[in-house]
Design a protein around this motif. Structure first.
Motif, PDB file in Angstrom:
ATOM      1  N   ILE A 181      85.300  21.200  28.430  1.00 25.83           N
ATOM      2  CA  ILE A 181      85.940  21.900  29.554  1.00 25.83           C
ATOM      3  C   ILE A 181      85.834  21.049  30.824  1.00 25.83           C
ATOM      4  CG2 ILE A 181      85.793  23.940  31.029  1.00 25.83           C
ATOM      5  CD1 ILE A 181      84.864  25.502  28.571  1.00 25.83           C
ATOM      6  N   ALA A 182      84.699  20.370  31.005  1.00 25.12           N
ATOM      7  CA  ALA A 182      84.529  19.528  32.190  1.00 25.12           C
ATOM      8  C   ALA A 182      85.525  18.369  32.185  1.00 25.12           C
ATOM      9  CB  ALA A 182      83.094  19.000  32.255  1.00 25.12           C
ATOM     10  N   ALA A 183      85.700  17.711  31.024  1.00 31.06           N
ATOM     11  CA  ALA A 183      86.662  16.610  30.934  1.00 31.06           C
ATOM     12  C   ALA A 183      88.075  17.098  31.219  1.00 31.06           C
ATOM     13  CB  ALA A 183      86.587  15.966  29.550  1.00 31.06           C
ATOM     14  N   TYR A 184      88.429  18.235  30.616  1.00 27.10           N
ATOM     15  CA  TYR A 184      89.753  18.817  30.858  1.00 27.10           C
ATOM     16  C   TYR A 184      89.900  19.182  32.331  1.00 27.10           C
ATOM     17  CZ  TYR A 184      93.772  21.946  30.142  1.00 27.10           C
ATOM     18  OH  TYR A 184      95.009  22.543  30.203  1.00 27.10           O
ATOM     19  N   GLY A 185      88.868  19.754  32.922  1.00 26.09           N
ATOM     20  CA  GLY A 185      88.937  20.182  34.317  1.00 26.09           C
ATOM     21  C   GLY A 185      89.083  19.021  35.282  1.00 26.09           C
ATOM     22  N   VAL A 186      88.396  17.900  35.000  1.00 27.53           N
ATOM     23  CA  VAL A 186      88.520  16.731  35.873  1.00 27.53           C
ATOM     24  C   VAL A 186      89.955  16.222  35.858  1.00 27.53           C
ATOM     25  CG1 VAL A 186      87.877  14.301  36.114  1.00 27.53           C
ATOM     26  CG2 VAL A 186      86.105  16.021  35.754  1.00 27.53           C
ATOM     27  N   LEU A 187      90.544  16.111  34.673  1.00 28.04           N
ATOM     28  CA  LEU A 187      91.936  15.655  34.584  1.00 28.04           C
ATOM     29  C   LEU A 187      92.870  16.632  35.277  1.00 28.04           C
ATOM     30  CD1 LEU A 187      92.086  14.349  30.891  1.00 28.04           C
ATOM     31  CD2 LEU A 187      91.746  13.040  32.992  1.00 28.04           C
ATOM     32  N   TRP A 188      92.592  17.916  35.123  1.00 31.31           N
ATOM     33  CA  TRP A 188      93.438  18.946  35.741  1.00 31.31           C
ATOM     34  C   TRP A 188      93.405  18.837  37.267  1.00 31.31           C
ATOM     35  CZ3 TRP A 188      92.134  23.527  38.555  1.00 31.31           C
ATOM     36  CH2 TRP A 188      93.169  24.443  38.687  1.00 31.31           C
ATOM     37  N   VAL A 189      92.221  18.614  37.838  1.00 29.88           N
ATOM     38  CA  VAL A 189      92.112  18.459  39.289  1.00 29.88           C
ATOM     39  C   VAL A 189      92.812  17.187  39.744  1.00 29.88           C
ATOM     40  CG1 VAL A 189      90.485  18.080  41.175  1.00 29.88           C
ATOM     41  CG2 VAL A 189      90.005  19.830  39.469  1.00 29.88           C
ATOM     42  N   CYS A 190      92.684  16.121  38.957  1.00 31.77           N
ATOM     43  CA  CYS A 190      93.310  14.853  39.339  1.00 31.77           C
ATOM     44  C   CYS A 190      94.834  14.947  39.323  1.00 31.77           C
ATOM     45  CB  CYS A 190      92.860  13.738  38.399  1.00 31.77           C
ATOM     46  SG  CYS A 190      91.133  13.264  38.622  1.00 31.77           S
ATOM     47  N   GLY A 191      95.396  15.929  38.642  1.00 32.92           N
ATOM     48  CA  GLY A 191      96.840  16.125  38.680  1.00 32.92           C
ATOM     49  C   GLY A 191      97.337  16.561  40.042  1.00 32.92           C
ATOM     50  N   SER A 192      96.425  16.894  40.948  1.00 30.42           N
ATOM     51  CA  SER A 192      96.791  17.296  42.312  1.00 30.42           C
ATOM     52  C   SER A 192      96.213  16.330  43.346  1.00 30.42           C
ATOM     53  CB  SER A 192      96.281  18.715  42.601  1.00 30.42           C
ATOM     54  OG  SER A 192      96.773  19.635  41.675  1.00 30.42           O
ATOM     55  N   ASN A 193      96.010  15.071  42.954  1.00 30.88           N
ATOM     56  CA  ASN A 193      95.352  14.143  43.884  1.00 30.88           C
ATOM     57  C   ASN A 193      96.147  13.944  45.173  1.00 30.88           C
ATOM     58  OD1 ASN A 193      97.427  12.661  42.769  1.00 30.88           O
ATOM     59  ND2 ASN A 193      96.163  10.879  42.267  1.00 30.88           N
ATOM     60  N   ASP A 194      97.486  13.989  45.095  1.00 28.36           N
ATOM     61  CA  ASP A 194      98.262  13.817  46.319  1.00 28.36           C
ATOM     62  C   ASP A 194      98.154  15.044  47.233  1.00 28.36           C
ATOM     63  OD1 ASP A 194      99.574  15.338  44.426  1.00 28.36           O
ATOM     64  OD2 ASP A 194     101.584  14.679  45.011  1.00 28.36           O
ATOM     65  N   ILE A 195      98.146  16.236  46.618  1.00 30.89           N
ATOM     66  CA  ILE A 195      98.001  17.462  47.416  1.00 30.89           C
ATOM     67  C   ILE A 195      96.624  17.508  48.074  1.00 30.89           C
ATOM     68  CG2 ILE A 195      98.069  19.976  47.345  1.00 30.89           C
ATOM     69  CD1 ILE A 195     100.748  18.676  46.804  1.00 30.89           C
ATOM     70  N   ILE A 196      95.584  17.117  47.320  1.00 35.61           N
ATOM     71  CA  ILE A 196      94.227  17.098  47.876  1.00 35.61           C
ATOM     72  C   ILE A 196      94.149  16.107  49.034  1.00 35.61           C
ATOM     73  CG2 ILE A 196      91.815  16.557  47.360  1.00 35.61           C
ATOM     74  CD1 ILE A 196      92.360  17.480  44.483  1.00 35.61           C
ATOM     75  N   ALA A 197      94.795  14.950  48.856  1.00 38.14           N
ATOM     76  CA  ALA A 197      94.741  13.921  49.897  1.00 38.14           C
ATOM     77  C   ALA A 197      95.419  14.387  51.183  1.00 38.14           C
ATOM     78  CB  ALA A 197      95.394  12.632  49.393  1.00 38.14           C
ATOM     79  N   THR A 198      96.577  15.022  51.075  1.00 40.78           N
ATOM     80  CA  THR A 198      97.296  15.446  52.279  1.00 40.78           C
ATOM     81  C   THR A 198      96.645  16.650  52.946  1.00 40.78           C
ATOM     82  OG1 THR A 198      98.795  16.759  50.882  1.00 40.78           O
ATOM     83  CG2 THR A 198      99.489  14.523  51.454  1.00 40.78           C
ATOM     84  N   HIS A 199      96.113  17.586  52.164  1.00 36.19           N
ATOM     85  CA  HIS A 199      95.529  18.799  52.744  1.00 36.19           C
ATOM     86  C   HIS A 199      94.161  18.544  53.372  1.00 36.19           C
ATOM     87  CE1 HIS A 199      98.825  20.907  50.888  1.00 36.19           C
ATOM     88  NE2 HIS A 199      98.374  22.077  51.316  1.00 36.19           N
ATOM     89  N   PHE A 200      93.390  17.633  52.773  1.00 34.13           N
ATOM     90  CA  PHE A 200      92.040  17.383  53.275  1.00 34.13           C
ATOM     91  C   PHE A 200      91.933  16.045  54.014  1.00 34.13           C
ATOM     92  CE2 PHE A 200      91.481  20.361  49.787  1.00 34.13           C
ATOM     93  CZ  PHE A 200      90.650  21.309  50.350  1.00 34.13           C
ATOM     94  N   HIS A 201      93.088  15.374  54.226  1.00 34.68           N
ATOM     95  CA  HIS A 201      93.142  14.131  55.002  1.00 34.68           C
ATOM     96  C   HIS A 201      92.176  13.087  54.430  1.00 34.68           C
ATOM     97  CE1 HIS A 201      95.493  16.472  57.844  1.00 34.68           C
ATOM     98  NE2 HIS A 201      94.499  17.346  57.930  1.00 34.68           N
TER      99      HIS A 201
END
Length: 565
Positions: A399-419
């Motif tokens: 679940i942790a491996a799947y979750g890390v990949l799942w979060v990384c699918g939003s790396n651009d959104i994380i970058a823009t929202h959290f600067h």
């Protein structure tokens, strides 16, 4: 002649009591069907089948009822959807897109959303039901994993459920791509790249799926055929087989007083379970209807029709494909070119090899564990996850491996929202994919063993009450309350496995025996799987440790667990 047929019923105390069944039209119709289909003889065995009552069993029902909701809403949508890539000029109710060139598929989806009465609500119910269905399948599957219900004889049924999950994810992606809007078209373009990255057969698969170079005119009709005909038929068949095997095998149950490997303690299928299941279906359907009517999802009119020269900013697929998107985003740009052929490891590894390894290991796990443990017996009692720490740790690591990949699918959104720097987020994801599962595994195993020690203390010394008592000589102790017999049974009912040992290097005649490499590997894995076991106390030890009751509870001057071995 009398208008009634006499029968014998079983009374409250098991005594035979005479009753009667009215000879009306319904009874005669049932008798007629029984004469042709043998319903009474065949159904009597199953209508009284006992089902245990535990909240976690509802997870599978959520998946089943979401699937039924998908089928019902999908039939409605097929009446109005046009699976064609032919270009038309939109002239519907949505003013901002009037006069825009688009595919007939996109135009018909807009018509469903704005011109068909109830179309938008049904379309959103269908989408929400797909998301809930796959989520319920994941949670249901891990409930089986953590409790060990996949063991013999249900290992084959685990495989059917696993195939159902994979088909649901593929069919969800196919349905998500049908409207031909800019967001779904972008995802379909990524899928085309993944197919082409497969060595040797990639181009053949592309022509089979898309009918030629992407985007082409055949992709939507072929996806529609897969989405509404082929894959649903396979899924209905798998659901049917899955449910038949649930009935055929005895239902699993958690340990408890009176529950053994040879019985099932619960309530009958008819009328108790049927009544509960029927009510629960309407609850699930009602939640889907509320989501479809109140919570907007996939507003395709905001994205516009698909154009190969455009891409939607911040584009992301539905949640269950997010792990694949994340794997693609964090993979370094590795390519090999040799003898005129290019192998794109930057797509092949994250989109084919990583998902393949993750899901093949999950599907094959029942046979992997049986080989490591050497346990070939049938099991009908479930494990508490804490009592199988390695299995629980492996599931948490997955679940942790799947979750890390799942979060990384939003790396651009994380970058823009959290600067934040997107490069920093990408490198963090690359490191976390290898580190997070290992940390999760170790923390989970230690957590499970800590819970086992706590259970051991409860059995030996009773439950802590929080009441402190001062003894005559000045010592302060805590009063412990003894566990009842049912609680002691639950905490001591699990099995203690022993690691597999290799045969002695020489037999009784002194002849040297060489162990095969597979035997040595199996022994090592078995010792790792059952390393540092926390030995459970017997129920008799628990009674002796607590002592004779007096006052408000048991007095225990210590909290030690005794020997762990």
């Amino acid at each position: 002649m009398s208008a009634e047929k006499s029968t014998i019923n079983v009374g409250k105390n098991g005594e035979a009591a005479h009753g009667s069944i009215p000879d009306n039209r319904a009874v005669r119709a049932a008798d007629a069907l029984d004469a042709r289909l043998g319903l009474y003889r065949g159904g009597g065995k199953y209508i009284r089948k006992v089902f245990p009552d535990h909240w976690s069993f509802m997870l599978g029902e959520v998946a089943l009822y979401s699937f039924v909701t998908l089928l019902l809403s999908g039939v409605f949508l097929t009446f109005f959807f046009q699976p064609s890539a032919q270009e038309v000029v939109y002239d519907g109710s949505y003013m901002p897109l009037q006069g825009v060139h688009m595919s007939q598929a996109y135009a018909s989806t807009l018509d469903i959303s704005f011109d068909v009465r109830g179309g938008l609500m049904v379309r959103q119910i269908h989408h929400w039901a797909a998301l809930v269905f796959i989520a319920a399948l994941f949670v249901h599957m891990f409930r089986h994993f953590f409790t060990g219900s996949f063991r013999k004889p249900r290992d084959v049924n685990w495989l059917f459920g696993f195939l159902l999950l994979v088909l649901a994810m593929l069919n969800g992606f196919a349905g998500y791509s049908l409207p031909d809007d800019l967001l779904s078209g972008t995802g379909l373009r990524v899928a085309d790249g993944v197919v082409l990255a497969i060595p040797v057969v990639g181009t053949y698969l592309q022509f089979f799926l898309f009918g030629g170079e992407f985007p082409g005119d055949d992709a939507i009709p072929r996806l529609f055929t897969l989405h509404v005909l082929l894959v649903p038929a396979l899924m209905v068949a798998l659901v049917t087989i899955h449910l038949i095997l649930v009935f055929y095998h005895k239902h699993t149950q958690f340990p408890g007083p009176g529950r053994t490997e040879g019985n099932v303690v619960g309530q009958p299928f008819v009328p108790v379970y049927v009544a509960k299941a029927g009510g629960f279906f309407f609850i699930v359907f009602g939640v889907m209807a509320l989501l479809g009517g109140l919570v907007q999802i996939n507003p395709i009119w905001s994205y516009g029709p698909y154009n190969p020269g455009q891409i939607t900013a911040g584009s992301q697929p539905d949640w269950y494909i997010g792990f694949l998107e994340g794997a693609l985003r964090i993979m370094p740009n590795w390519e090999w070119t040799a003898w005129g052929h290019t192998v794109s490891f930057n797509i092949l590894i994250p989109a084919v090899i990583v998902p393949g390894v993750l899901f093949v290991l999950l599907g094959a796990y029942p046979w992997i564990e049986a080989w490591i443990t050497g346990d070939k017996r049938e099991h009908h009692l479930l494990d508490r996850p804490r009592n199988m720490p390695v299995r629980t740790g492996l599931g948490a690591a997955w679940i942790a491996a799947y979750g890390v990949l799942w979060v990384c699918g939003s790396n651009d959104i994380i970058a823009t929202h959290f600067h934040l720097s997107i490069n920093t987020i990408t490198w963090t994801g690359r490191i976390a994919f290898f580190v997070a599962p290992v940390l999760t595994y170790n923390v989970t195993v230690r957590w499970c063993k800590g819970l086992q020690r706590r259970d051991r203390d409860k059995v030996l010394h009773g439950r802590e009450t929080g009441v402190i008592k001062k003894l005559p000589h000045g010592e302060f102790i805590e009063i412990h309350e003894p566990l009842d017999a049912a609680a002691r049974h639950v905490l001591t009912a699990h099995e203690q496995y022993e690691p597999i040992e290799l045969d002695p290097p020489a037999d009784e005649n002194g002849v040297i025996r060489r162990a095969k490499p597979t035997q040595r590997l199996r022994a090592r894995l078995s010792h790792w799987y059952f390393a540092d076991q926390i030995r459970k106390p017997s129920a008799a030890q628990g009674l002796a440790g607590v002592g004779a009751p007096h006052g408000h509870g048991e007095i225990s001057a210590g909290h030690g667990s005794g020997s762990d071995q």
